[in-house]
Scaffold this motif. Sequence first.
Motif, PDB file in Angstrom:
ATOM      1  N   LEU A  99       0.832  -1.218   0.000  1.00  9.14           N
ATOM      2  CA  LEU A  99       0.000   0.000   0.000  1.00  9.14           C
ATOM      3  C   LEU A  99       0.865   1.266   0.000  1.00  9.14           C
ATOM      4  O   LEU A  99       0.677   2.134  -0.868  1.00  9.14           O
ATOM      5  CB  LEU A  99      -0.970  -0.016   1.187  1.00  9.14           C
ATOM      6  N   PRO A 100       1.831   1.397   0.907  1.00  9.84           N
ATOM      7  CA  PRO A 100       2.643   2.626   0.865  1.00  9.84           C
ATOM      8  C   PRO A 100       3.495   2.730  -0.399  1.00  9.84           C
ATOM      9  O   PRO A 100       3.704   3.833  -0.910  1.00  9.84           O
ATOM     10  CB  PRO A 100       3.509   2.535   2.121  1.00  9.84           C
ATOM     11  N   ALA A 101       3.985   1.577  -0.900  1.00 13.81           N
ATOM     12  CA  ALA A 101       4.793   1.635  -2.130  1.00 13.81           C
ATOM     13  C   ALA A 101       3.941   2.144  -3.283  1.00 13.81           C
ATOM     14  O   ALA A 101       4.378   2.970  -4.092  1.00 13.81           O
ATOM     15  CB  ALA A 101       5.356   0.251  -2.448  1.00 13.81           C
TER      16      ALA A 101
ATOM     17  N   MET B 152      14.933  16.459  -3.776  1.00 10.45           N
ATOM     18  CA  MET B 152      14.759  15.035  -4.028  1.00 10.45           C
ATOM     19  C   MET B 152      13.342  14.809  -4.553  1.00 10.45           C
ATOM     20  O   MET B 152      12.495  15.698  -4.474  1.00 10.45           O
ATOM     21  CB  MET B 152      15.051  14.192  -2.792  1.00 10.45           C
ATOM     22  N   ARG B 153      13.109  13.643  -5.109  1.00 11.99           N
ATOM     23  CA  ARG B 153      11.769  13.342  -5.616  1.00 11.99           C
ATOM     24  C   ARG B 153      10.854  12.996  -4.438  1.00 11.99           C
ATOM     25  O   ARG B 153      11.337  12.478  -3.422  1.00 11.99           O
ATOM     26  CB  ARG B 153      11.820  12.156  -6.583  1.00 11.99           C
ATOM     27  N   ASP B 154       9.570  13.230  -4.589  1.00 12.37           N
ATOM     28  CA  ASP B 154       8.643  12.793  -3.536  1.00 12.37           C
ATOM     29  C   ASP B 154       8.744  11.283  -3.343  1.00 12.37           C
ATOM     30  O   ASP B 154       8.563  10.771  -2.246  1.00 12.37           O
ATOM     31  CB  ASP B 154       7.196  13.231  -3.843  1.00 12.37           C
ATOM     32  N   THR B 155       9.081  10.590  -4.414  1.00 11.40           N
ATOM     33  CA  THR B 155       9.152   9.121  -4.351  1.00 11.40           C
ATOM     34  C   THR B 155      10.487   8.633  -3.785  1.00 11.40           C
ATOM     35  O   THR B 155      10.725   7.426  -3.742  1.00 11.40           O
ATOM     36  CB  THR B 155       8.953   8.538  -5.753  1.00 11.40           C
ATOM     37  N   ASP B 156      11.368   9.565  -3.392  1.00 16.31           N
ATOM     38  CA  ASP B 156      12.650   9.163  -2.795  1.00 16.31           C
ATOM     39  C   ASP B 156      12.557   9.030  -1.286  1.00 16.31           C
ATOM     40  O   ASP B 156      13.524   8.618  -0.647  1.00 16.31           O
ATOM     41  CB  ASP B 156      13.725  10.215  -3.117  1.00 16.31           C
ATOM     42  N   GLN B 157      11.420   9.395  -0.719  1.00 16.37           N
ATOM     43  CA  GLN B 157      11.336   9.454   0.742  1.00 16.37           C
ATOM     44  C   GLN B 157      10.564   8.263   1.303  1.00 16.37           C
ATOM     45  O   GLN B 157       9.553   7.839   0.742  1.00 16.37           O
ATOM     46  CB  GLN B 157      10.656  10.759   1.166  1.00 16.37           C
TER      47      GLN B 157
ATOM     48  N   THR C  74      11.267   1.303   1.901  1.00 18.31           N
ATOM     49  CA  THR C  74      11.734   0.190   2.747  1.00 18.31           C
ATOM     50  C   THR C  74      12.216  -0.928   1.834  1.00 18.31           C
ATOM     51  O   THR C  74      11.833  -1.003   0.674  1.00 18.31           O
ATOM     52  CB  THR C  74      10.604  -0.372   3.648  1.00 18.31           C
ATOM     53  N   SER C  75      13.061  -1.772   2.394  1.00 12.03           N
ATOM     54  CA  SER C  75      13.438  -3.006   1.703  1.00 12.03           C
ATOM     55  C   SER C  75      12.862  -4.172   2.470  1.00 12.03           C
ATOM     56  O   SER C  75      12.572  -4.052   3.666  1.00 12.03           O
ATOM     57  CB  SER C  75      14.963  -3.141   1.618  1.00 12.03           C
ATOM     58  N   ILE C  76      12.704  -5.275   1.759  1.00  7.41           N
ATOM     59  CA  ILE C  76      12.091  -6.437   2.417  1.00  7.41           C
ATOM     60  C   ILE C  76      12.899  -7.694   2.096  1.00  7.41           C
ATOM     61  O   ILE C  76      13.667  -7.723   1.118  1.00  7.41           O
ATOM     62  CB  ILE C  76      10.628  -6.636   1.953  1.00  7.41           C
ATOM     63  N   VAL C  77      12.706  -8.690   2.930  1.00  5.48           N
ATOM     64  CA  VAL C  77      13.288 -10.011   2.690  1.00  5.48           C
ATOM     65  C   VAL C  77      12.103 -10.961   2.473  1.00  5.48           C
ATOM     66  O   VAL C  77      11.170 -10.986   3.272  1.00  5.48           O
ATOM     67  CB  VAL C  77      14.156 -10.481   3.874  1.00  5.48           C
ATOM     68  N   VAL C  78      12.182 -11.696   1.369  1.00  5.62           N
ATOM     69  CA  VAL C  78      11.041 -12.497   0.934  1.00  5.62           C
ATOM     70  C   VAL C  78      11.435 -13.967   0.849  1.00  5.62           C
ATOM     71  O   VAL C  78      12.547 -14.286   0.421  1.00  5.62           O
ATOM     72  CB  VAL C  78      10.596 -12.008  -0.473  1.00  5.62           C
ATOM     73  N   VAL C  79      10.526 -14.838   1.263  1.00  6.48           N
ATOM     74  CA  VAL C  79      10.750 -16.280   1.066  1.00  6.48           C
ATOM     75  C   VAL C  79       9.579 -16.838   0.269  1.00  6.48           C
ATOM     76  O   VAL C  79       8.567 -16.158   0.092  1.00  6.48           O
ATOM     77  CB  VAL C  79      10.863 -17.038   2.422  1.00  6.48           C
ATOM     78  N   ARG C  80       9.734 -18.075  -0.204  1.00 11.79           N
ATOM     79  CA  ARG C  80       8.608 -18.705  -0.891  1.00 11.79           C
ATOM     80  C   ARG C  80       7.498 -18.990   0.134  1.00 11.79           C
ATOM     81  O   ARG C  80       7.773 -19.225   1.310  1.00 11.79           O
ATOM     82  CB  ARG C  80       9.056 -20.002  -1.569  1.00 11.79           C
ATOM     83  N   ALA C  81       6.260 -18.962  -0.363  1.00  9.37           N
ATOM     84  CA  ALA C  81       5.121 -19.105   0.549  1.00  9.37           C
ATOM     85  C   ALA C  81       5.192 -20.419   1.339  1.00  9.37           C
ATOM     86  O   ALA C  81       4.768 -20.476   2.492  1.00  9.37           O
ATOM     87  CB  ALA C  81       3.817 -19.027  -0.244  1.00  9.37           C
ATOM     88  N   ASP C  82       5.753 -21.466   0.707  1.00  9.21           N
ATOM     89  CA  ASP C  82       5.795 -22.772   1.380  1.00  9.21           C
ATOM     90  C   ASP C  82       7.078 -22.968   2.188  1.00  9.21           C
ATOM     91  O   ASP C  82       7.372 -24.078   2.641  1.00  9.21           O
ATOM     92  CB  ASP C  82       5.637 -23.891   0.351  1.00  9.21           C
TER      93      ASP C  82
ATOM     94  N   HIS D  24       8.867  -5.449  -5.150  1.00 15.63           N
ATOM     95  CA  HIS D  24       8.103  -6.664  -4.825  1.00 15.63           C
ATOM     96  C   HIS D  24       6.718  -6.569  -5.462  1.00 15.63           C
ATOM     97  O   HIS D  24       6.248  -7.503  -6.110  1.00 15.63           O
ATOM     98  CB  HIS D  24       7.995  -6.842  -3.309  1.00 15.63           C
ATOM     99  N   LEU D  25       6.090  -5.398  -5.305  1.00 16.43           N
ATOM    100  CA  LEU D  25       4.771  -5.196  -5.917  1.00 16.43           C
ATOM    101  C   LEU D  25       4.875  -5.298  -7.441  1.00 16.43           C
ATOM    102  O   LEU D  25       4.053  -5.967  -8.088  1.00 16.43           O
ATOM    103  CB  LEU D  25       4.221  -3.826  -5.499  1.00 16.43           C
ATOM    104  N   ALA D  26       5.906  -4.663  -8.008  1.00 19.69           N
ATOM    105  CA  ALA D  26       6.069  -4.696  -9.471  1.00 19.69           C
ATOM    106  C   ALA D  26       6.305  -6.125  -9.962  1.00 19.69           C
ATOM    107  O   ALA D  26       5.739  -6.546 -10.973  1.00 19.69           O
ATOM    108  CB  ALA D  26       7.230  -3.797  -9.890  1.00 19.69           C
ATOM    109  N   PHE D  27       7.123  -6.894  -9.242  1.00 16.46           N
ATOM    110  CA  PHE D  27       7.421  -8.268  -9.667  1.00 16.46           C
ATOM    111  C   PHE D  27       6.170  -9.151  -9.584  1.00 16.46           C
ATOM    112  O   PHE D  27       5.973 -10.051 -10.398  1.00 16.46           O
ATOM    113  CB  PHE D  27       8.548  -8.871  -8.819  1.00 16.46           C
ATOM    114  N   VAL D  28       5.326  -8.883  -8.590  1.00 19.60           N
ATOM    115  CA  VAL D  28       4.072  -9.644  -8.482  1.00 19.60           C
ATOM    116  C   VAL D  28       3.151  -9.259  -9.640  1.00 19.60           C
ATOM    117  O   VAL D  28       2.557 -10.108 -10.306  1.00 19.60           O
ATOM    118  CB  VAL D  28       3.385  -9.384  -7.127  1.00 19.60           C
ATOM    119  N   GLN D  29       3.067  -7.952  -9.900  1.00 17.82           N
ATOM    120  CA  GLN D  29       2.136  -7.504 -10.942  1.00 17.82           C
ATOM    121  C   GLN D  29       2.595  -7.909 -12.337  1.00 17.82           C
ATOM    122  O   GLN D  29       1.779  -8.164 -13.214  1.00 17.82           O
ATOM    123  CB  GLN D  29       1.945  -5.989 -10.841  1.00 17.82           C
ATOM    124  N   GLU D  30       3.913  -7.992 -12.560  1.00 18.20           N
ATOM    125  CA  GLU D  30       4.387  -8.364 -13.900  1.00 18.20           C
ATOM    126  C   GLU D  30       4.498  -9.881 -14.055  1.00 18.20           C
ATOM    127  O   GLU D  30       4.723 -10.366 -15.170  1.00 18.20           O
ATOM    128  CB  GLU D  30       5.749  -7.705 -14.185  1.00 18.20           C
TER     129      GLU D  30
END
Lengths: 405, 281
Positions: A52-54, B84-89, B92-100, B180-186
């Motif tokens: 959501l925030p992204a 800076m861009r509004d989108t620069d602020q 976050t980064s995330i660590v992702v694993v497979r659902a299983d 992560h969102l982009a990779f899911v959507q694509e």
Amino acid sequence: MSAAPAADVEVHLGDLGFGRGAHLLVQRALAGLPPGGRLAVSGRDPALPVHLPAWCRGRGHRVEWPALGDRSELVAVVVRGTADDDRWFGAERAGPALPSALSSRPPARWGLGARGALLEAGGPEARFDLDDRDLVWADVAPHLYAQAAARQWDPQTAVPWADPFALPADVEAAVVQVMTYLVENEQAALVVPARFVGRIHPHFREVVQLLAVQMADEARHMEVFSRRALLRGTELGTSSAGGRHSLFTLVAESDFALASFLLSVLGEGSFVDLLSFLHQNAPDPVTRRVCWLAMQDERRHVVFGMAHLEHQAQLDPLLRDRLRAAIHRRHDALVDTAGLNADVFDALVVLAAGGWHPDDVSAGFDRVQALQHAMDQGRQRRLVRLGFRPDEAAALSALHTRNFM
Amino acid sequence: MSTPTVLMGAVAYDPKVVTIWEGFRAWLRGRGLDFDFVLYSHYERQVEDLVAGRIDAAWNSPLAWLRAERLAAANGTAVRALTMRDTDQDLTSIVVVRADSPVRQVADLAGMLVAVGAVDSPQATLIPLGHLAAAGVEVDVRRFDVGVGLHGDHIGGERDAARALVAGEVDAACMIDANHLAFVQEGTLPPEGTRIIAQTARYDHCNMTVRQPESAGVRLFGTLLLGMSYADPQVRPLLDLEGLTAWKDGRTTGYDLLARAVDATGFFSPDGRVTATDYRP
């Protein structure tokens, strides 16, 4: 524990995540808020606090978080930004969607935008130089297009290609010669609108659609005439230099009104008479059928050409001067050419004669003369409808190319 | 009085960089700033040229900002984040694993194989690995060195890490939240095929770095950038390409996470030298 951030409205996403379209619900809820409006977003998808925030960041919305320890399903409060409104600042409709209230001069900036669409400002200035309603439009165009689209026929199934028939060799040769001539003329009739389609402002889309179908008509005519010519042999007939010269003057005409006048009103109008003559005198079922099919299409082409020139002639009293000049110009350009290919004329006589007895040939000759008379009368009638006096219409018709088209 | 000038550096991480800055150049010149730009193939030379005074401004990655700050300080000068861009602020980064995956929390990753982006990617390597290290979790790392020298601007390393996760070649992968969102959507990641087991604190990304004291040209540059409106059809397509809806005042409060990661890994020395042993931009 502090309370959750205040919100104007809320949306519950349930288990739906952004990977499966949750943004649509958020977007829809935000659309009802002014900039600065607040939307509470709740949901159970575990990735929501990340997605959501992204998503909001990329669209210029701000997020506020619930207090730590908040046990509700509230993910965040989205504060609507201005980017969505800013994108559509200065947007305008590309005219009315329906053809009943067309713009008389659609601006270049509407370009390829669909007529009636809301256009984001800042697109390319697409130059379509035929952008004057009166120069291209006819109120009958939408109706004609619908009719033309509905009457497209399949060359494979519409013609009885397998019907048995056998013609004497010289009659078959006459058919091949006439078909060769028809193919040549239909090629020109395809190229002429093709050169204008890319110049007409898309705002007048029904005209573009109609011309596109007209081109498809000509493409089918070229196919069936070629196929009939080669039905019993492997070679086509002759093509005279004068005939090609005559057709090229049509293709070279760069004024839309004059080109449609020369092609549709005079040329295709005469062609309808020729196809009618061939339909009546065809010696075999295939020739009869292909001429009948083509004639139906050509009639429609003449109707559109007449409709938009009649409309234009009412608005522009000088149009007739330009039409008159165009006939003279074309006549002058062709004065040193032989006119109709002699082989074509002879072939028409043979077809109309139906036999080699001198009386048959004489009758055939008379029929071809009657055809030429009918063509002349038709041209005169159409010229009178465009506002020419009958005596002048007769003089102008006489100047029309002897190549028929 | 002469026309104020600015020469800005930008890293050519993608062909669109030329379109963006040529467009901005025309817009800025139309408003009284004699603006031009030069393109660099990586951030290190751009930072060195900024501090050496060869360019007036540098469109910097967060890592390039940290190095510029250190180099300038070592030089006895200073730099500032102009905009800076509004989108620069607040990224976050995330660590992702497979659902299983049997991994439920960060600690479960101990001894496992974690995919990251390029060696110099703040968002897909330095910051998330710093997050794991701060949690006391030691992992094996498989790095995807795509576009080294571009400080993670090239998305290829992150995408390759995500693909390796889906293919079962690694136990976890690191990426920025929006990717992560982009990779899911694509479709790079299956919609419900991954689970997020860690998210870093918020940090900031790029900024327009300038030397201090600022020239009249640089001041005008900042004013003009802040005045760019998403409602202006001339710049909106360029803002879309650059991925922002508004320029904001530059702030430097969002770089602590990265600074700690840089120090922990010895990526740069305190005086701004490149000390990472396997970094060859």
